[in-house]
Design a protein around this motif. Structure first.
Motif: not given
Length: 258
Positions: A81-82, A161-169, A212-218
């Motif tokens: 999920v992007q 766009r987030l590549g990771t989801g760290r706190m307050h990133q 929110l963008r959902f990939s084929e995996t979703c």
């Protein structure tokens, strides 16, 4: 409190538009939070699968059962999920697009973190700078700060766009590159925030999760619909919402709306 806006819902997940100021998880000193308030609203237990800062508004995925919570926690952690955000920053972006890759330190441990940015619109006010895009009120406010010692003032509307989801990133990365988010009372420019609050009424963090963008995996692992496109293959399911009213109000004052 008012009902939390639900943007999308099926048997497994409930995607909400979280208001700024609402904590995601309850705890000591927390009066109201998504995990309890949404559970009461929908009439069954809600499970958290990721987080948003209390002061960040926008899209948040929650699960309606333990199986879905486990699945969606893994999907989000795997970047299936992007997540995309808009921020109104202070300062100019000399490089309009790029990635910030500075590690984020949390509880004494440095974690890898990646935030991609695109400065979509910028406005500079000051010496030898055009400021015709501002309203009369906006120009007067900005010119007033110049009289207090600054040579110029710049606002940047940035999509992230987030590549990771760290706190307050996002907040840490933008402040670290000299472009703190307007209204950020933790990592921002405190003197400038006081000015922005007085002159523009900016009292909230101007950061919102808008897409929110959902990939084929979703699609292969979870119950997520596809969006049909005429004359083309199915394209990924995307949920996008407008900016919150308080951000649109600021952008309107600056004649800066996307």
């Amino acid at each position: 409190m008012h009902s939390i806006p639900i943007v999308y819902e099926n048997d497994d997940i409930c995607i909400i538009n979280k208001p700024s100021g609402l904590a995601v998880q309850g705890g000591a000193g927390v009066i109201s939070a998504v995990d309890t308030a949404l559970s009461e609203q929908v009439g069954s237990k809600i499970y958290l699968v990721h987080r948003l800062d209390k002061d960040t508004a926008g899209l948040l995925i929650t699960a309606k059962n333990p199986r879905a919570a486990s699945l969606w926690t893994k999907l989000i952690a795997s970047s299936a999920v992007q997540k995309e955000y808009y921020a109104l920053c202070t300062g100019e972006f000399s490089q309009l697009e790029g990635t910030v890759s500075d590690p984020v330190v949390h509880k004494g441990s440095a974690k890898a973190a990646f935030t991609s940015f695109c400065a979509e619109k910028q406005c500079r006010i000051g010496q030898d700078a055009e400021h015709t895009s501002l309203t009369k009120q906006g120009r007067a406010a900005c010119e007033n700060v110049l009289l207090q010692g600054s040579t110029s003032l710049c606002f940047s509307l940035v999509r992230l766009r987030l590549g990771t989801g760290r706190m307050h990133q996002i907040r840490i990365h933008l402040a670290g590159r000299g472009n703190p988010i307007a209204g950020d009372d933790k990592y921002g420019d405190f003197k400038l925030n006081r000015f922005l609050s007085k002159k523009f009424g900016i009292k909230k963090l101007h950061l919102a999760a808008v897409c929110l963008r959902f990939s084929e995996t979703c699609f292969s692992l979870a119950d997520v619909p596809r969006i049909k496109a005429e004359g083309a293959h199915d394209k990924p399911f995307t949920i996008e919402i407008p900016l919150p009213d308080y951000m649109n109000k600021t952008l309107s004052l600056l004649e800066f709306a996307p």
